[in-house]
Design an enzyme around this catalytic site. Structure first.
Site, PDB file in Angstrom:
ATOM      1  CE  LYS A   2      -0.480  -0.599   4.987  1.00  0.00           C
ATOM      2  NZ  LYS A   2      -0.866  -0.229   6.078  1.00  0.00           N
TER       3      LYS A   2
ATOM      4  CE1 TYR B 220      14.274  31.662   5.541  1.00  0.00           C
ATOM      5  CE2 TYR B 220      14.219  29.293   4.998  1.00  0.00           C
ATOM      6  CZ  TYR B 220      13.991  30.680   4.564  1.00  0.00           C
ATOM      7  OH  TYR B 220      13.812  30.839   3.294  1.00  0.00           O
TER       8      TYR B 220
HETATM    9  C1  PLP Z   1      -3.110  -5.311   8.459  1.00  0.00           C
HETATM   10  C2  PLP Z   1      -1.707  -5.164   8.136  1.00  0.00           C
HETATM   11  N1  PLP Z   1      -0.869  -6.310   7.917  1.00  0.00           N
HETATM   12  C3  PLP Z   1       0.392  -6.104   7.596  1.00  0.00           C
HETATM   13  C4  PLP Z   1       1.033  -4.969   7.459  1.00  0.00           C
HETATM   14  C5  PLP Z   1       2.463  -5.131   6.948  1.00  0.00           C
HETATM   15  O1  PLP Z   1       3.071  -4.604   8.437  1.00  0.00           O
HETATM   16  P1  PLP Z   1       4.847  -4.455   7.891  1.00  0.00           P
HETATM   17  O2  PLP Z   1       5.306  -3.195   7.036  1.00  0.00           O
HETATM   18  O3  PLP Z   1       5.451  -3.847   9.526  1.00  0.00           O
HETATM   19  O4  PLP Z   1       5.423  -5.637   7.627  1.00  0.00           O
HETATM   20  C6  PLP Z   1       0.333  -3.946   7.819  1.00  0.00           C
HETATM   21  C7  PLP Z   1       1.103  -2.464   7.362  1.00  0.00           C
HETATM   22  O5  PLP Z   1       0.563  -1.436   7.852  1.00  0.00           O
HETATM   23  C8  PLP Z   1      -1.016  -3.747   7.971  1.00  0.00           C
HETATM   24  O6  PLP Z   1      -1.869  -2.795   8.086  1.00  0.00           O
END
Ligand code: PLP
Length: 358
Positions: A34, A251
């Site tokens: 994502k 700054y």
């Molecule tokens: C529901 C869920 N599972 C797995 C993950 C993966 O986590 P990580 O990036 O710590 O492996 C996430 C990441 O936010 C998540 O929201």
């Protein structure tokens, strides 16, 4: 010469990390990509890794981006759908959906289709974010197990603090989740849980940050797990100054030189996503040497102290994080200086940064 602010994305390292995680996982992997693959580029990640066990994303748009490059691969929507339209899109595009609240059960009941949905029913074992409570979880399973619109059921939950090794709460969450005895595959581990080898043996480990060669564990680097950083952020020197003793830099004049000081101005600032909070706090690597940030991080540039560093010139490449030959500056260290987590640094780079895939 250009400003040269570039995120180099090493796709060989991505493949390497995938191979390492595949070996480490007890069963199958869900690759969480994502937020544009944690800022690395969802399209390039999917084109490089192809038909893996499963990808997971947060939004329908992200899922459809993956579908555009791979018609068959399993894709999981981590927040499921929020309307009939979204449920319809999920069915049409063969997207697995997390089911975490009652409204979704009603939408499944109301939809008129002969297509079938794969659902991942989510139990809230203590994160208090998404998921059913103990009763709601069992009700949801009962409602969906013989439902005509449901194909496969997987059961899932999510850890709150698996990044802290030997954490009591993680053990509690695990026990709460494992109390249920249903004949469905389970998914609980994230990257941290997989790295700390908690013998969960779940059918689906959901990993994100480790795929990109970053350690989520406090006090551990990616290389402790044979993972390689996928992103290297670099920029160039755009100006050089010799500043006399007792002069201020930048700054709000937060920094005063203690001696005559050689300053290089480099072409990255908070407008590129570099944290403003790193003012006077972190360092970068130039010509193999550490150079401290001095004065406020500006929108487009910042000053570094290059006194005593040989041959610094305009156009000189400068490592902000990642790896360049033998130079290494782990993003985990930059994040700890900024009192944040590497996830944030990766996701907050702005569109002004040039991405180069190698
Ligand atoms: C529901 C869920 N599972 C797995 C993950 C993966 O986590 P990580 O990036 O710590 O492996 C996430 C990441 O936010 C998540 O929201």
């Amino acid at each position: 010469m250009s400003r040269g602010t570039t995120a180099l994305i090493n796709l060989e390292n991505l493949k390497h990390n995938y191979g390492v995680l595949k070996k480490m996982a007890p069963n199958k992997l869900v690759l969480v990509i994502k937020a544009d693959a944690y800022g690395h580029g969802i399209k390039q990640v999917v084109q490089t890794l192809g038909s893996v066990d499963c990808y997971a994303v947060a939004t329908i748009d992200e899922a459809l981006t993956i579908r555009a490059y791979n018609k068959k691969v399993k894709i999981l929507l981590l927040e499921g759908f929020f309307s009939e339209d979204e449920l319809f899109i999920a069915l049409e595009n063969n997207l697995d959906c997390v089911i975490h609240q009652h409204q979704q059960l009603s939408l499944i009941d109301e939809i008129k289709t002969d297509k079938k949905l794969n659902v991942w029913i989510k139990y809230d074992s203590g994160m208090n974010r998404l998921g059913f409570d103990e009763i709601g979880f069992q009700v949801a399973i009962e409602q969906l197990k013989h439902h005509e619109s449901i194909k496969h059921i997987t059961l899932m939950s999510h850890f709150a603090s698996a990044n802290i090794p030997n954490n009591h709460f993680t053990e509690q969450q695990k026990q709460r989740f494992l109390q249920f005895k249903y004949p469905y595959p389970l998914s609980l581990s994230n990257s941290s849980a997989l790295l700390t080898n908690n013998n969960l043996n779940d059918e689906w480990c959901r990993v994100g940050i480790t795929l990109f060669g970053v350690s989520p564990l406090q006090g551990k680097d990616a290389k402790d797990f044979n993972l390689k950083p996928v992103m290297t952020l670099k920029t160039n020197v755009i100006a050089i100054k010799n500043v006399k003793k007792a002069q201020t830099i930048g700054y709000s004049q937060t920094y005063t030189t203690k001696n005559d000081t050689n300053i290089a101005i480099i072409g990255i600032g908070y407008g590129d996503g570099y944290p403003w909070i790193l003012t006077d706090k972190a360092y970068v690597i130039i010509n193999g040497a550490h150079a401290k940030i001095v004065g406020r991080v500006s929108m487009d540039m910042m000053a570094i102290d290059v006194t005593g560093i040989k041959n610094v010139s305009i156009g000189n490449p400068t490592l902000i994080w990642g790896q360049n030959g033998s130079d290494q500056l782990p993003i985990e260290i930059v994040a700890s200086h900024a009192q944040t987590i590497p996830y944030v640094l990766l996701c907050q780079l702005t569109s002004r940064v040039h991405y180069k895939y190698v």
